[in-house]
Design a protein around this motif. Structure first.
Motif, PDB file in Angstrom:
ATOM      1  N   SER A  28       0.840  -1.208   0.000  1.00  6.45           N
ATOM      2  CA  SER A  28       0.000   0.000   0.000  1.00  6.45           C
ATOM      3  C   SER A  28       0.872   1.254   0.000  1.00  6.45           C
ATOM      4  O   SER A  28       0.500   2.265  -0.592  1.00  6.45           O
ATOM      5  N   LYS A  29       2.024   1.194   0.644  1.00  9.11           N
ATOM      6  CA  LYS A  29       2.935   2.346   0.654  1.00  9.11           C
ATOM      7  C   LYS A  29       3.552   2.582  -0.721  1.00  9.11           C
ATOM      8  O   LYS A  29       3.570   3.699  -1.240  1.00  9.11           O
ATOM      9  N   VAL A  30       4.054   1.516  -1.322  1.00 12.88           N
ATOM     10  CA  VAL A  30       4.784   1.678  -2.577  1.00 12.88           C
ATOM     11  C   VAL A  30       3.831   2.092  -3.698  1.00 12.88           C
ATOM     12  O   VAL A  30       4.217   2.778  -4.641  1.00 12.88           O
ATOM     13  N   ARG A  31       2.580   1.724  -3.543  1.00 15.52           N
ATOM     14  CA  ARG A  31       1.572   2.148  -4.520  1.00 15.52           C
ATOM     15  C   ARG A  31       1.461   3.656  -4.638  1.00 15.52           C
ATOM     16  O   ARG A  31       1.067   4.178  -5.678  1.00 15.52           O
ATOM     17  N   MET A  32       1.762   4.348  -3.550  1.00 16.34           N
ATOM     18  CA  MET A  32       1.668   5.809  -3.574  1.00 16.34           C
ATOM     19  C   MET A  32       2.622   6.399  -4.603  1.00 16.34           C
ATOM     20  O   MET A  32       2.284   7.367  -5.276  1.00 16.34           O
ATOM     21  N   SER A  33       3.804   5.821  -4.736  1.00 15.51           N
ATOM     22  CA  SER A  33       4.727   6.362  -5.734  1.00 15.51           C
ATOM     23  C   SER A  33       4.722   5.576  -7.047  1.00 15.51           C
ATOM     24  O   SER A  33       5.039   6.114  -8.097  1.00 15.51           O
ATOM     25  N   ILE A  34       4.350   4.295  -6.975  1.00 17.47           N
ATOM     26  CA  ILE A  34       4.266   3.486  -8.201  1.00 17.47           C
ATOM     27  C   ILE A  34       2.891   2.809  -8.228  1.00 17.47           C
ATOM     28  O   ILE A  34       2.763   1.634  -7.867  1.00 17.47           O
ATOM     29  N   PRO A  35       1.868   3.528  -8.682  1.00 18.26           N
ATOM     30  CA  PRO A  35       0.495   2.997  -8.609  1.00 18.26           C
ATOM     31  C   PRO A  35       0.325   1.698  -9.399  1.00 18.26           C
ATOM     32  O   PRO A  35      -0.551   0.892  -9.075  1.00 18.26           O
ATOM     33  N   SER A  36       1.185   1.468 -10.377  1.00 18.57           N
ATOM     34  CA  SER A  36       1.017   0.291 -11.226  1.00 18.57           C
ATOM     35  C   SER A  36       1.672  -0.965 -10.658  1.00 18.57           C
ATOM     36  O   SER A  36       1.546  -2.045 -11.229  1.00 18.57           O
ATOM     37  N   ILE A  37       2.371  -0.830  -9.546  1.00 19.32           N
ATOM     38  CA  ILE A  37       3.111  -1.991  -9.024  1.00 19.32           C
ATOM     39  C   ILE A  37       2.125  -3.097  -8.613  1.00 19.32           C
ATOM     40  O   ILE A  37       0.987  -2.819  -8.216  1.00 19.32           O
ATOM     41  N   SER A  38       2.573  -4.331  -8.727  1.00 19.04           N
ATOM     42  CA  SER A  38       1.703  -5.442  -8.343  1.00 19.04           C
ATOM     43  C   SER A  38       2.213  -6.092  -7.056  1.00 19.04           C
ATOM     44  O   SER A  38       3.393  -6.015  -6.733  1.00 19.04           O
TER      45      SER A  38
END
Ligand SMILES: [Mn+2]
Ligand SMILES: [Mn+2]
Ligand SMILES: [Zn+2]
Ligand SMILES: [Zn+2]
Lengths: 125, 125
Positions: A28-38
């Motif tokens: 959920s944190k990394v999504r903030m900077s890389i919304p496309s990450i899986s």
DNA sequence: ATATTAATAGTAATAATTCCTATTACTATT
DNA sequence: AATAGTAATAGGAATTATTACTATTAATAT
């Protein structure tokens, strides 16, 4: 191993907290900077970082957590709020003592303290 | 809590081994005497037995195991074969020492030794 | 023996994690 | 700069461990 932006961000996120987060929290944190990450990418990279010795996987009962601190250290688990907190068993001779008692080859001694953290303790004397 | 034949058999199976078995292992054992038992029943009863304090649930990394021995004791984990073996840290003052060092209320100290069990050690002097 | 109701069997659902595959994007070489 | 080779990713399917649901069974009190 090739450079990967995703892995760098995951690493930075881990290095910025002492909370021993779960894969989902990191996701959920990394999504903030890389919304496309899986989520799969998060798991894969956490595993790689562990394999490289950059981070450490911690098993907190049935919960898998990740720790930026790859140095040997121990943890305190609060029964009330579930927090997992670093503790330094300054006297590492404790561990050496323990190692000397067995007919096994002991490489590591993992110690977890279990109890109630100071957040819940009455301060009143 | 009402008597249940299933629960009795599960308990007996646990009490007959020192191997800290998983739910699945218990399931396959109990099937020998009660072929109709379901895995859910095994899980439910293991949880109840833990709740009653009759057995103890052990988290061995990501693997959940069950221990008939509900007395406080510690474990040795073999990196080679995965075995989880009881160890008695005879000098329980070690634990008291550890308890005294922190500004938390410490109820328990869990110690896991990690290394190689004697099954893999060369006997040659 | 009958009534009550907790426990079970069987199955569906959930959650965490891993696997699979087509696509993307580093990196080295023309 | 374009091309080729291939490691890493996204997205989704698959797997595994565990829990939840529900009709049926069986333990216990009367
Ligand atoms: Mn830590
Ligand atoms: Mn044990
Ligand atoms: Zn707390
Ligand atoms: Zn071994």
């Amino acid at each position: 191993m090739r450079f990967s932006h995703q892995r760098e961000v995951i690493k930075e996120i881990l290095y910025a907290t002492n909370s021993h987060p779960t894969a989902d929290w990191v996701f959920s944190k990394v999504r903030m900077s890389i919304p496309s990450i899986s989520l799969g990418t998060v798991y894969r990279n956490l595993k790689q970082l562990d394999y490289l010795g950059v981070i450490k996987t911690i098993y907190d009962g049935p919960i898998t957590r990740y720790d930026w601190n790859n140095e040997p250290h121990d943890h305190f688990k609060c029964k009330k709020c579930g927090a997992l907190v670093d503790v330094a068993l300054s006297d590492s001779s404790i561990k050496e003592n323990i190692k000397d008692k067995f007919n096994f080859k002991v490489d590591d001694v993992e110690i977890t303290l279990i109890g109630t953290c100071n957040k819940h303790l009455k301060i009143n004397k």
